[in-house]
Design a protein around this motif. Structure first.
Motif, PDB file in Angstrom:
ATOM      1  N   LEU A   1      35.305   6.364   4.592  1.00 44.15           N
ATOM      2  CA  LEU A   1      35.075   7.236   4.861  1.00 44.15           C
ATOM      3  C   LEU A   1      34.533   7.087   6.165  1.00 44.15           C
TER       4      LEU A   1
ATOM      5  N   LEU B   1      34.909  14.825  -0.083  1.00 45.02           N
ATOM      6  CA  LEU B   1      33.822  14.111  -0.267  1.00 45.02           C
ATOM      7  C   LEU B   1      32.956  14.782  -0.906  1.00 45.02           C
TER       8      LEU B   1
ATOM      9  N   GLN C   1      33.090  11.905  -4.646  1.00 41.33           N
ATOM     10  CA  GLN C   1      32.788  11.712  -5.778  1.00 41.33           C
ATOM     11  C   GLN C   1      31.786  11.950  -6.928  1.00 41.33           C
TER      12      GLN C   1
ATOM     13  N   ILE D   1      33.199   5.440  -2.525  1.00 38.65           N
ATOM     14  CA  ILE D   1      32.970   5.470  -1.126  1.00 38.65           C
ATOM     15  C   ILE D   1      32.035   4.452  -0.613  1.00 38.65           C
TER      16      ILE D   1
ATOM     17  N   PRO E   1      31.205   4.100   3.308  1.00 44.08           N
ATOM     18  CA  PRO E   1      30.525   4.875   4.403  1.00 44.08           C
ATOM     19  C   PRO E   1      31.305   3.442   5.809  1.00 44.08           C
TER      20      PRO E   1
ATOM     21  N   LEU F   1      25.426  16.434   0.255  1.00 46.88           N
ATOM     22  CA  LEU F   1      25.714  14.882   0.438  1.00 46.88           C
ATOM     23  C   LEU F   1      24.888  13.522   0.371  1.00 46.88           C
TER      24      LEU F   1
ATOM     25  N   LEU G   1      25.619   9.600   0.168  1.00 44.17           N
ATOM     26  CA  LEU G   1      26.305   9.107   1.384  1.00 44.17           C
ATOM     27  C   LEU G   1      24.794   8.380   2.513  1.00 44.17           C
TER      28      LEU G   1
END
Length: 304
Positions: free
Chosen positions: A9, A38, A42, A48, A50, A68, A71
């Motif tokens: 991401l 996203l 998940q 994921i 970042p 979210l 994250l």
């Protein structure tokens, strides 16, 4: 997303800064495509990671929509132009630590290893909405489709030879083909505002550079400049288009980058597809912006 891929991401100012005309954040909307991808990642158990681009800080949970906030849990890595090699190595090391195996490179015979490597590309901060790139690594459970190839010619076959009489070139086309395009031009927008443009054409090579363009002229650029100022403290008042490419007959195909007069950029990339008028006095075409993902009309006339 069905085979637990790794999702990288890329976090840019527009991840949380992009807004609708009403002022509401796009990421807060249930139909926002980045939010949807996203959440899908998940739900499918994707890993994921970042990645923070230039000037970005890892967001805290309070700044993220509740859906979210996961994250904020992973350790974010950096992926910056200024330290690309080191950041990329850290990313690769992290992937391997997470159990992602390297793909062993296999080269076919006559792989031409002596050919030069393609030029390195700079990572632009793109103008526009939805500026999050989801790079999906691993199988997507997609069936591989073969690509048909031409049938090789048998030894007994021969290629017929056709003699074609060259067509005569229309005088107007010939004029455009031979018109001297180098020099000063005016780019005229939809509100009849003029920006100076310098063209340099040598044989089939072409270069273009615009004079500084005030960001206040265009709402999209102005909003983008304000977001950069608020998120990174970067001031942008004017931008310059720099392009290079090819001339073929009466056409110009140029790839451009946009920089601020303060030295920030590239802020956007894209291409110009332009056609020269028969008398060589005007150029018409369109601009494609990779950031906005749309076309804009282009008109240029000879500067007196």
């Amino acid at each position: 997303l069905g085979a637990r891929p790794v999702v990288l991401l890329l976090m840019t100012p527009d991840l949380l800064g992009a807004r609708l005309a009403s002022g509401a954040r796009r990421i807060d909307q249930a139909d926002d495509p980045i939010r949807g991808e996203l959440l899908t990642a998940q739900q499918r158990g994707a890993l994921i990671i970042p990645l923070l681009t230039e000037g970005m800080q890892a967001p805290n949970a309070e700044s993220l929509p509740e859906a979210l906030r996961f994250l904020a849990e992973p350790h974010a890595l950096k992926l910056r132009t200024e330290d690309w090699a080191n950041d990329l190595k850290k990313l690769v090391d992290d992937l391997e630590a997470q159990g992602v195996e390297r793909v062993q490179e296999t080269m076919p015979p006559n792989d031409h290893r002596d050919q030069p490597a393609p030029p390195k590309r700079r990572w632009p901060v793109y103008l526009g909405s939805g500026l999050v790139l989801l790079v999906i690594l691993a199988s997507l459970d997609m069936e591989e489709n073969g690509v048909p190839t031409e049938r090789p010619m048998a030894a007994t076959e021969t290629t017929p030879t056709t003699h074609v009489q060259p067509a005569e070139t229309h005088p107007a086309t010939q004029a455009a083909m031979t018109a001297e395009l180098s020099g000063a031009w005016w780019s005229i927008d939809s509100q009849n505002r003029r920006t100076g443009v310098r063209l340099l054409v040598r044989d089939q090579e072409a270069e273009l550079r615009s004079d500084p363009i005030p960001v206040a002229w265009y709402p999209e650029w102005h909003a983008f400049a304000q977001r950069l100022l608020s998120s990174q403290g970067v001031v942008i008042n004017q931008v310059v288009y720099v392009a290079q490419g090819e001339r073929f007959l009466n056409s110009l195909n140029l790839r451009f980058e946009v920089f601020s007069t303060e030295g920030v950029g590239p802020l956007d990339t894209g291409s110009f597809t332009l056609n020269v008028s028969p008398d060589g006095r005007e150029i018409h075409g369109q601009l494609w912006s990779n950031g906005d993902q749309n076309h804009l009309p282009v008109r240029m006339v000879r500067a007196p």
